[in-house]
Design a protein around this motif. Sequence first.
Motif, PDB file in Angstrom:
ATOM      1  N   LEU A   1      10.587  -0.573  -3.143  1.00 38.62           N
ATOM      2  CA  LEU A   1      10.906   0.263  -4.299  1.00 38.62           C
ATOM      3  C   LEU A   1      10.536  -0.438  -5.608  1.00 38.62           C
ATOM      4  O   LEU A   1      10.079   0.209  -6.557  1.00 38.62           O
ATOM      5  CB  LEU A   1      12.383   0.644  -4.282  1.00 38.62           C
ATOM      6  CG  LEU A   1      12.828   1.484  -3.076  1.00 38.62           C
ATOM      7  CD1 LEU A   1      14.306   1.835  -3.189  1.00 38.62           C
ATOM      8  CD2 LEU A   1      11.983   2.741  -2.932  1.00 38.62           C
ATOM      9  N   ALA A   2      10.719  -1.748  -5.652  1.00 40.42           N
ATOM     10  CA  ALA A   2      10.328  -2.486  -6.855  1.00 40.42           C
ATOM     11  C   ALA A   2       8.816  -2.435  -7.051  1.00 40.42           C
ATOM     12  O   ALA A   2       8.323  -2.231  -8.175  1.00 40.42           O
ATOM     13  CB  ALA A   2      10.812  -3.932  -6.764  1.00 40.42           C
ATOM     14  N   GLU A   3       8.066  -2.609  -5.971  1.00 38.07           N
ATOM     15  CA  GLU A   3       6.606  -2.550  -6.061  1.00 38.07           C
ATOM     16  C   GLU A   3       6.130  -1.165  -6.495  1.00 38.07           C
ATOM     17  O   GLU A   3       5.095  -1.029  -7.159  1.00 38.07           O
ATOM     18  CB  GLU A   3       5.987  -2.911  -4.712  1.00 38.07           C
ATOM     19  CG  GLU A   3       6.034  -4.380  -4.378  1.00 38.07           C
ATOM     20  CD  GLU A   3       5.142  -5.199  -5.296  1.00 38.07           C
ATOM     21  OE1 GLU A   3       3.927  -4.944  -5.325  1.00 38.07           O
ATOM     22  OE2 GLU A   3       5.670  -6.093  -5.988  1.00 38.07           O
ATOM     23  N   ALA A   4       6.885  -0.141  -6.121  1.00 35.25           N
ATOM     24  CA  ALA A   4       6.527   1.231  -6.488  1.00 35.25           C
ATOM     25  C   ALA A   4       7.002   1.607  -7.885  1.00 35.25           C
ATOM     26  O   ALA A   4       6.733   2.720  -8.352  1.00 35.25           O
ATOM     27  CB  ALA A   4       7.113   2.203  -5.467  1.00 35.25           C
ATOM     28  N   GLY A   5       7.717   0.698  -8.547  1.00 30.27           N
ATOM     29  CA  GLY A   5       8.264   1.006  -9.864  1.00 30.27           C
ATOM     30  C   GLY A   5       9.426   1.964  -9.811  1.00 30.27           C
ATOM     31  O   GLY A   5       9.706   2.678 -10.779  1.00 30.27           O
TER      32      GLY A   5
ATOM     33  N   SER B   1       0.207  11.022   4.905  1.00 30.29           N
ATOM     34  CA  SER B   1       1.310  10.475   5.687  1.00 30.29           C
ATOM     35  C   SER B   1       1.240   8.960   5.715  1.00 30.29           C
ATOM     36  O   SER B   1       0.166   8.377   5.874  1.00 30.29           O
ATOM     37  CB  SER B   1       1.250  11.029   7.120  1.00 30.29           C
ATOM     38  OG  SER B   1       2.330  10.572   7.900  1.00 30.29           O
ATOM     39  N   VAL B   2       2.402   8.337   5.547  1.00 28.86           N
ATOM     40  CA  VAL B   2       2.548   6.897   5.743  1.00 28.86           C
ATOM     41  C   VAL B   2       3.669   6.701   6.752  1.00 28.86           C
ATOM     42  O   VAL B   2       4.604   7.507   6.826  1.00 28.86           O
ATOM     43  CB  VAL B   2       2.861   6.156   4.428  1.00 28.86           C
ATOM     44  CG1 VAL B   2       1.737   6.349   3.420  1.00 28.86           C
ATOM     45  CG2 VAL B   2       4.185   6.606   3.831  1.00 28.86           C
ATOM     46  N   GLY B   3       3.570   5.633   7.558  1.00 30.08           N
ATOM     47  CA  GLY B   3       4.566   5.479   8.605  1.00 30.08           C
ATOM     48  C   GLY B   3       4.778   4.044   9.033  1.00 30.08           C
ATOM     49  O   GLY B   3       3.908   3.187   8.859  1.00 30.08           O
TER      50      GLY B   3
ATOM     51  N   ARG C   1       0.834  -1.209   0.000  1.00 29.55           N
ATOM     52  CA  ARG C   1       0.000   0.000   0.000  1.00 29.55           C
ATOM     53  C   ARG C   1       0.866   1.256   0.000  1.00 29.55           C
ATOM     54  O   ARG C   1       0.551   2.244  -0.673  1.00 29.55           O
ATOM     55  CB  ARG C   1      -0.947   0.001   1.202  1.00 29.55           C
ATOM     56  CG  ARG C   1      -1.966  -1.133   1.175  1.00 29.55           C
ATOM     57  CD  ARG C   1      -3.118  -0.897   2.131  1.00 29.55           C
ATOM     58  NE  ARG C   1      -2.730  -0.754   3.519  1.00 29.55           N
ATOM     59  CZ  ARG C   1      -2.504  -1.771   4.348  1.00 29.55           C
ATOM     60  NH1 ARG C   1      -2.602  -3.028   3.907  1.00 29.55           N
ATOM     61  NH2 ARG C   1      -2.183  -1.556   5.616  1.00 29.55           N
ATOM     62  N   VAL C   2       1.968   1.225   0.750  1.00 31.53           N
ATOM     63  CA  VAL C   2       2.906   2.349   0.707  1.00 31.53           C
ATOM     64  C   VAL C   2       3.457   2.513  -0.710  1.00 31.53           C
ATOM     65  O   VAL C   2       3.571   3.636  -1.225  1.00 31.53           O
ATOM     66  CB  VAL C   2       4.059   2.147   1.709  1.00 31.53           C
ATOM     67  CG1 VAL C   2       5.142   3.213   1.509  1.00 31.53           C
ATOM     68  CG2 VAL C   2       3.545   2.202   3.139  1.00 31.53           C
ATOM     69  N   ALA C   3       3.787   1.401  -1.353  1.00 28.59           N
ATOM     70  CA  ALA C   3       4.322   1.462  -2.714  1.00 28.59           C
ATOM     71  C   ALA C   3       3.350   2.164  -3.652  1.00 28.59           C
ATOM     72  O   ALA C   3       3.762   2.956  -4.517  1.00 28.59           O
ATOM     73  CB  ALA C   3       4.629   0.056  -3.222  1.00 28.59           C
TER      74      ALA C   3
ATOM     75  N   ALA D   1      -0.066   2.459   7.851  1.00 22.92           N
ATOM     76  CA  ALA D   1       0.859   2.155   8.942  1.00 22.92           C
ATOM     77  C   ALA D   1       1.432   0.765   8.686  1.00 22.92           C
ATOM     78  O   ALA D   1       0.680  -0.197   8.501  1.00 22.92           O
ATOM     79  CB  ALA D   1       0.148   2.196  10.291  1.00 22.92           C
ATOM     80  N   VAL D   2       2.748   0.676   8.656  1.00 24.93           N
ATOM     81  CA  VAL D   2       3.433  -0.586   8.359  1.00 24.93           C
ATOM     82  C   VAL D   2       3.897  -1.217   9.667  1.00 24.93           C
ATOM     83  O   VAL D   2       4.724  -0.646  10.385  1.00 24.93           O
ATOM     84  CB  VAL D   2       4.651  -0.359   7.444  1.00 24.93           C
ATOM     85  CG1 VAL D   2       5.341  -1.694   7.140  1.00 24.93           C
ATOM     86  CG2 VAL D   2       4.240   0.346   6.161  1.00 24.93           C
TER      87      VAL D   2
END
Length: 262
Positions: A256-260, A212-214, A96-98, A235-236
């Motif tokens: 980072l891979a999931e986010a491209g 915000s993500v954290g 989800r962050v990605a 929230a992770v």
Amino acid sequence: MPIPGTPSRAELVEHLVRTRIAGDVATPRENNLSHYRKLANGDRGFWLGLELGDRWSDEQDVLAVMAERVGVNDDPEYRYGQDTIDPELTVAALERVAGRLRKAADGGQRVLFATGHPGGLLDVHRATAAALRAAGCEIVVIPEGLTTEEGYVQQFADVAVLEHGASLWHTHSGEPMKAILTGLERAGRPLPDLVVADHGWAGYAGQHGVDSVGYADCNDPALFLAESEGTLQVAVPLDDHVVSPRYYDPMTAYLLAEAGLA
């Protein structure tokens, strides 16, 4: 221990358990329940920059959210011993962050990074900031001369941290993020489009209306409550200070891979 390259989802889950970032983590059950109780009793030191009011005054409600979103044992009668973080929930939250990082990269957004756990998470944030900058994002530079009662708010390797006595300081306070956002407003500068942080840094930003993500540990329930209420986007759940900060490298590579962005 590190996994060469970017792990598959299954490899990452196994790595998280093996390094105790998730699975059977180091934080004992009694510590978790103590923190849930203190938050429910109104101890603002456990609110992580958020304004929870009296909405979470029942510690059993807090436990229920933590069981759902983190994977701790949901039995209120289980009071001592080993507790857990579900690695599948950790990876799902990373994904989800990605998605939010992809949105930031696609829009060339302004992103602020910060950590209250520099001994564990500094390089996770640094690597993510570098990837977003390479993708065209603006990494927010904090104003100079910011202080809180705990120390000086500084920025190292694109990550805002608290400095105290010439050392990077562990803090769960939201005050450093308050100092940054207030400083930006006073300077007539725009607020970030996104904050990627942990603990009170993430909590205060979300409370202030900034996306915000954290990251947070299983004994820090406030961010997960905020996520359940929509104040925080993600929230992770993870152990935020394992034996070696290098253990987080495969997790960062997967993110980072999931986010491209890899």
